[in-house]
Design an enzyme around this catalytic site. Structure first.
Site, PDB file in Angstrom:
ATOM      1  N   LYS A 153       0.785  -1.445  -0.017  1.00  0.00           N
ATOM      2  CA  LYS A 153      -0.138  -0.062   0.012  1.00  0.00           C
ATOM      3  C   LYS A 153       0.874   1.211   0.070  1.00  0.00           C
ATOM      4  CE  LYS A 153      -1.785   2.774   2.652  1.00  0.00           C
ATOM      5  NZ  LYS A 153      -1.809   3.998   2.016  1.00  0.00           N
ATOM      6  N   GLY A 206       6.671   4.569   8.829  1.00  0.00           N
ATOM      7  CA  GLY A 206       5.851   5.786   8.870  1.00  0.00           C
ATOM      8  C   GLY A 206       5.886   6.517  10.462  1.00  0.00           C
ATOM      9  N   SER A 207       4.708   7.002  10.779  1.00  0.00           N
ATOM     10  CA  SER A 207       4.957   7.641  12.029  1.00  0.00           C
ATOM     11  C   SER A 207       5.001   6.659  13.057  1.00  0.00           C
ATOM     12  CB  SER A 207       3.765   8.708  12.144  1.00  0.00           C
ATOM     13  OG  SER A 207       2.644   7.903  12.424  1.00  0.00           O
ATOM     14  N   THR A 208       5.552   7.251  14.326  1.00  0.00           N
ATOM     15  CA  THR A 208       5.706   6.251  15.386  1.00  0.00           C
ATOM     16  C   THR A 208       4.322   6.014  16.105  1.00  0.00           C
ATOM     17  OG1 THR A 208       7.998   7.110  16.127  1.00  0.00           O
ATOM     18  CG2 THR A 208       6.647   6.035  17.778  1.00  0.00           C
ATOM     19  N   VAL A 210       1.279   5.828  14.347  1.00  0.00           N
ATOM     20  CA  VAL A 210       0.823   4.797  13.723  1.00  0.00           C
ATOM     21  C   VAL A 210       1.405   3.388  13.950  1.00  0.00           C
ATOM     22  CG1 VAL A 210      -0.161   3.807  11.454  1.00  0.00           C
ATOM     23  CG2 VAL A 210      -0.358   6.473  12.052  1.00  0.00           C
ATOM     24  N   GLY A 211       2.800   3.416  13.916  1.00  0.00           N
ATOM     25  CA  GLY A 211       3.414   2.294  14.070  1.00  0.00           C
ATOM     26  C   GLY A 211       3.109   1.599  15.554  1.00  0.00           C
ATOM     27  N   GLU A 228       9.628   0.837  10.713  1.00  0.00           N
ATOM     28  CA  GLU A 228      10.660   1.721  10.723  1.00  0.00           C
ATOM     29  C   GLU A 228       9.898   3.010  10.903  1.00  0.00           C
ATOM     30  OE1 GLU A 228      13.734   1.354  10.105  1.00  0.00           O
ATOM     31  OE2 GLU A 228      13.679  -0.748   9.113  1.00  0.00           O
ATOM     32  N   CYS A 262      13.432  10.462   7.664  1.00  0.00           N
ATOM     33  CA  CYS A 262      13.358   9.735   9.050  1.00  0.00           C
ATOM     34  C   CYS A 262      15.065  10.008   9.647  1.00  0.00           C
ATOM     35  CB  CYS A 262      12.798   8.223   9.050  1.00  0.00           C
ATOM     36  SG  CYS A 262      13.430   7.400   7.811  1.00  0.00           S
ATOM     37  N   GLU A 355      10.089  14.565  16.221  1.00  0.00           N
ATOM     38  CA  GLU A 355      10.556  14.709  14.563  1.00  0.00           C
ATOM     39  C   GLU A 355       9.783  15.788  13.865  1.00  0.00           C
ATOM     40  OE1 GLU A 355       9.108  11.291  12.332  1.00  0.00           O
ATOM     41  OE2 GLU A 355      11.087  11.283  11.466  1.00  0.00           O
TER      42      GLU A 355
END
Ligand code: NAP
Ligand code: MG
Length: 453
Positions: A153, A206-208, A210-211, A228, A262, A355
């Site tokens: 995706k 992606g973002s922490t 959503v991770g 990541e 990142c 970030e």
């Protein structure tokens, strides 16, 4: 459902994309699961050949892919050519893997013991908008090499290059259902990778924020997951370093890709004894950083990806984070933001902890090696970083003491496909790239065969 892809350079509509809904995502995952066993059964040399052919097809389309990324993501043309070249390199590197993907024979009493590296099945890869081409390939190339089917995706904002790469791979002979790019919303298509039982692993970049959700969701099925996530990497400059070189390279280490990286060295730690001198070298380097039309060969930085991203970046500048100096950026249409240096600023301020994902550099002085290490480690992240010194012993000491996954000394290199990449702490889980990547796309099986005494 259709979605308009907008150019961040001039805000024009680049393409209108049909996005998958839940039912279409399910159908794609089922098709991938059905196609995977035949892919795993392809002779290793033939799987290798198909990956090599895909690499050649992507190489032949380098300029086309690069131009598409300039339009879709506002990347500079020189970066975009490198990014398409990176996809080629990652594919050809992992094309060497199927023929070398072997288990072990372990000495045991009473029989023979063999390990096999079995494919996982279907792997779901969720890609962000900041490096649409490379990040896609770091997942799909080793996953395919190990005999998995891939559903990928792309980010809603930047689906075009991944869609074209899939077409090129299909033309090169990789079966359509084995590698599918599925444009759609993260909350619909991406989340379905987490909840669908036939997706056996999720690779998320992606973002922490959503991770963490992805990891928690995967826990429901004890699903394999690689994350990541974000970074707040330090560029540590000691007084004994080649200050001219360190200052000349510092802007690129944080403003490349408009800071939407990142690995961006968004904190610059400078030894106090050379702080003033270093800033006086840094200022002209920042002011001469060329921001403009990303299609121009001379541009070093383009716009941010979206108006929302620009608003977020701007929110980091305020009374606690005063601007020391700024470069320039075009006015008018497009999501432009100038290279910006914040100083003096305390290491605990928001701009030094979060970030920003934009062209904003915070400069923090330090008094000695111990303090440099303490400041470098004082964030929830640990992805990347740089150390500038001529003292070899110090370079090793500091490199071992900084809690981060990828460091470079007297350079700003982070991502090299030959070497492992990933984060400590909240920057992620697991590693990508390098010689061991296929292990993360395989299940280890042990078989004992009784031979009798
Ligand atoms: P994000 O929300 O984490 O998005 C990354 C990817 O995950 C996109 O493909 C996104 O799909 C998808 N996604 C979003 N929510 C999901 C969910 N619930 N389930 C499954 N997939 C989901 O990042 P963002 O909103 O684009 O950017 C926000 C901030 O994240 C940035 O400002 C930056 O600080 C950070 N970021 C970091 C990296 C990195 O490389 N470390 C990359 C990008 C962003 P959509 O297409 O729907 O967005
Ligand atoms: Mg998001």
């Amino acid at each position: 459902m259709s979605h308009q892809v907008v150019s961040p350079v001039d805000e024009s509509v680049v393409a209108t994309i049909e996005e998958l809904d839940l039912a279409a995502a399910d159908a794609a995952i089922e098709a991938a699961a059905a196609a995977q066993p035949a892919w795993a059964a392809v002779a290793p040399a033939d799987r290798a050949r198909l990956l090599r052919r895909a690499a050649e097809a992507i190489d032949a389309a380098n300029e086309e892919l690069a131009r598409l990324e300039v339009r879709n993501a506002g990347h500079t043309i020189t970066n975009a050519r490198w990014e398409a070249g990176n996809v080629r390199d990652v594919l050809s590197y992992y094309a060497g893997a199927p023929e070398r993907h072997f288990g072990r024979q372990i000495p045991v009493p009473g029989g023979v013991d063999i390990t096999f590296l079995e494919p996982l099945g279907v792997v779901g890869i969720i890609v962000p908008w900041n490096f649409p081409m490379p990040i896609a390939s770091w997942g799909f190339a080793p996953a395919l090499a190990a005999g998995n089917a891939v559903v990928l995706k792309p980010a809603e904002l930047t689906p075009l290059t991944a869609m074209r790469i899939a077409e090129l791979c299909h033309e090169a002979g990789i079966p359509k259902d084995v590698f599918q790019v599925l444009p759609g919303k993260g909350s619909v298509v991406g989340w379905r990778f987490v909840t669908h039982e036939k997706v056996r692993k999720v690779c998320f970049t992606g973002s922490t924020e959503v991770g963490k959700k992805i990891m928690a969701g995967c826990a429901e099925q004890v699903k394999r997951v690689t994350l990541e996530l974000g970074g707040k990497s330090a560029n540590v400059v000691f007084a004994d370093a080649d200050l001219e070189e360190a200052a000349a390279s510092a802007p690129g280490s944080v403003f490349d890709n408009a800071g939407q990286d990142c690995c961006a060295r968004s904190r610059l730690l400078v030894e106090a004894s050379v702080y003033e001198r270093f800033l006086s070298l840094l200022e002209p380097a920042v002011k001469s950083f060329k921001v403009g039309d990303p299609a121009a060969e001379s541009s070093q930085m383009g716009p941010l990806i979206s108006d929302e991203q620009r608003r977020q970046v701007a929110s980091y500048i305020g009374p606690e984070a005063p601007v020391a100096f700024q470069g320039s950026a075009p006015e008018g249409k497009g999501f432009w933001f100038p290279p910006t240096v914040l100083a003096p600023i305390g290491p605990g301020e928001r701009a030094c902890q979060e970030e920003i994902f934009g062209p904003v550099l915070s400069v923090i002085p330090f008094s000695d090696e111990a303090e440099a290490i303490a400041i470098a480690n004082d964030t929830p992240y640990g992805l990347s970083g740089s150390i500038w010194t001529r003292d070899l012993g110090r370079a090793f000491r500091v490199a071992r003491a900084i809690e981060t996954g990828t460091l470079s000394v007297n350079s700003h290199s982070s991502v090299r496909y030959w070497t492992p990449f990933g984060g400590f702490k909240q920057s992620g889980l697991g590693r990508e790239l390098g010689p061991d990547a296929l292990e993360h796309f395989s299940e280890l099986k042990n078989v004992f065969i009784r031979t009798g005494e």
